[in-house]
Design a protein around this motif. Structure first.
Motif, short mmCIF file in Angstrom:
data_model
loop_
_atom_site.label_atom_id
_atom_site.label_comp_id
_atom_site.label_asym_id
_atom_site.label_seq_id
_atom_site.Cartn_x
_atom_site.Cartn_y
_atom_site.Cartn_z
N SER A 1 1.40 3.55 1.99
CA SER A 1 2.07 3.82 3.27
C SER A 1 3.29 2.93 3.48
O SER A 1 4.08 3.15 4.41
N ASP A 2 3.49 1.92 2.59
CA ASP A 2 4.68 1.07 2.68
C ASP A 2 5.90 1.71 2.03
O ASP A 2 7.02 1.22 2.17
N GLN B 1 6.78 9.27 0.45
CA GLN B 1 5.33 9.51 0.60
C GLN B 1 5.04 11.00 0.65
O GLN B 1 4.08 11.49 0.04
N LYS C 1 0.85 -1.19 0.00
CA LYS C 1 0.00 0.00 0.00
C LYS C 1 0.90 1.25 0.00
O LYS C 1 2.09 1.15 0.34
N PRO D 1 8.76 7.08 4.32
CA PRO D 1 8.02 8.31 4.65
C PRO D 1 8.44 9.51 3.81
O PRO D 1 7.59 10.32 3.41
#
Length: 443
Positions: free
Chosen positions: A316-317, A323, A314, A320
């Motif tokens: 969020s994997d 993302q 997903k 950071p």
């Protein structure tokens, strides 16, 4: 950059892509924000970063098509790269910066073509004079005044005939440049591709271009000479400067399969490689200077659009930091029977229209009835449910299989009308659809 409003951008995308309104709105806003950024005061302009997008959805729902159409609409340099290729074992000679270099190469070609189009009229005039020289050899300075006057009259007559197309089939001899550069492969360590390309360019300059004399028709000679004259008229220094500027201000990089470099558990083995690729991509997305053969190029304002199915992982994997560089996330909807019907009939480039046009080249008038379109859509939905769901790409497979026999026999049919209805579709596909094992291989 074209000054389109978000509504106009969505309307233009609707002509080619069915549904996916959330994704269309997101890319329309991102494109409009680029125009808005150009209008703000200069001291604030550099501070406004592009809002990169992650598209989440299964294969065949229109992720790549949305990005490609957007770039075409904006007349922006666009390149698609597969994130997974940077994780390949033993992958040498290329690194993540190569995506920026490829984008610059593409921009140079785009700008060169635009500049050549601007000088085409002048190039046509120069090419016309060169053709007249070939048709009427000899220098007028070597002639007497009366002979020179007669020659000009003859030249004017030839010019009129040339413009009327009366001389198109006459043969003339022209010199065509032929490069004698040998094929060179320069192997360099990863991240040193620019050194390799510099070596190639250096060796290429050691071998001067040679001319080859060809005998061609005037119509063909005109095009060759126009291209030659346009190439001489185009200022390549200006082209390189404009191309770099266009990449830095309007470039779009589409990173596909980004889910393949995301890992649910950070550990050893392939996961380390995937995270390493993410960390390599990060500085480019954040904004860095990449060395290219046309000079350094900054990526601070390049728009990045990432896409992935995210079946196993997903968003969020992703690490950071990465993302945070993709603040906009849009989920694309899976396509069903109703969407397939619209895809087959509504878009400007609908598959049914493509096949009708292809058959028309053989003199066959192909008529695809509405009930046939519904049956094709129903079959595509059924096969997607039973086997792998590949979205709208299933329509290509089904139409090709359904029309296989007609495509093979079309040259022998002559001028004939062929009507495709629901019964025809069922007849051609029923056995394959029923046999699940067979449909896995054929459809």
């Amino acid at each position: 950059m074209n000054n389109f409003t978000p509504r106009e951008i969505v309307s233009e995308l609707d002509r080619y892509i069915v549904g996916q309104n959330a994704a269309k709105r997101a890319v329309a806003i991102a494109l409009r924000n680029r125009w808005r950024r150009q209008q703000v005061p200069e001291e604030l302009r550099d501070e406004i970063a592009p809002k990169n997008i992650i598209m989440i959805g299964p294969t065949g729902v229109g992720k790549t098509e949305i990005a490609r159409r957007l770039a075409k609409l904006a007349q922006a340099p666009f390149i698609k790269v597969e994130a997974s290729k940077f994780t390949e074992v033993g992958y040498v000679g290329r690194d993540v910066e190569s995506m920026v270099r490829d984008l610059v190469d593409l921009a140079v070609i785009m700008v060169r073509e635009e500049e050549a189009a601007k000088v085409r009229l002048k190039a046509e005039d120069l090419a016309e004079e060169r053709i007249l020289d070939l048709l009427l050899p000899g220098e007028s300075t070597a002639l007497q005044a009366t002979e020179a006057e007669g020659r000009e009259t003859t030249r004017d007559k030839l010019r009129r005939k040339l413009r009327m197309g009366e001389l198109d089939d006459r043969l003339v001899e022209i010199d065509v440049q032929v490069s004698k550069t040998p094929n060179l492969e320069v192997f360099t360590p990863q991240g040193m591709e620019e050194l390799g390309s510099s070596f190639k360019e250096m060796f290429g300059n050691l071998f001067p271009k040679k001319s080859k004399r060809r005998r061609v028709r005037v119509s063909e000679a005109r095009e060759v000479l126009i291209e030659s004259e346009a190439e001489r008229l185009v200022d390549m220094d200006k082209v390189k400067t404009l191309a770099k500027e266009r990449v830095e201000q309007n470039g779009i990089i589409f990173i596909d399969e980004i889910d393949k470099i995301a890992s649910a558990e950070h550990g050893r083995g392939p996961d380390v490689s995937r995270e390493g690729v993410q960390r390599d991509i990060l500085p480019i997305v954040e904004g860095s200077t990449v060395s290219t053969k046309y000079g350094p190029v900054r990526t601070d304002h390049v728009l990045f659009i990432a896409a992935g199915a995210f079946h196993i992982s997903k968003p969020s994997d992703l690490i950071p930091e990465l993302q945070g560089r993709f603040p906009i996330r849009v989920e694309l909807e899976s396509l069903g029977e109703a969407e397939f019907v619209r895809i087959l009939s509504e878009p400007k480039n609908a598959l049914t229209r493509q096949y009708i046009a292809l058959m028309a080249t053989e003199g066959v008038e192909l008529v695809i009835a509405e009930d046939a379109v519904r049956e094709i859509a129903r079959t595509a939905q059924l096969v997607n449910e039973r086997t792998e769901n590949i979205g709208a790409r299933r329509l290509h497979t089904i139409l090709e299989k359904m029309l296989e026999e007609l495509s093979f026999r079309a040259p022998e049919l002559g001028s004939k009308q062929v009507i495709i209805d629901a019964a025809y579709v069922r007849d051609k596909l029923a056995d394959i659809v029923k046999d699940e094992d067979l449909s896995r291989y054929i459809l």
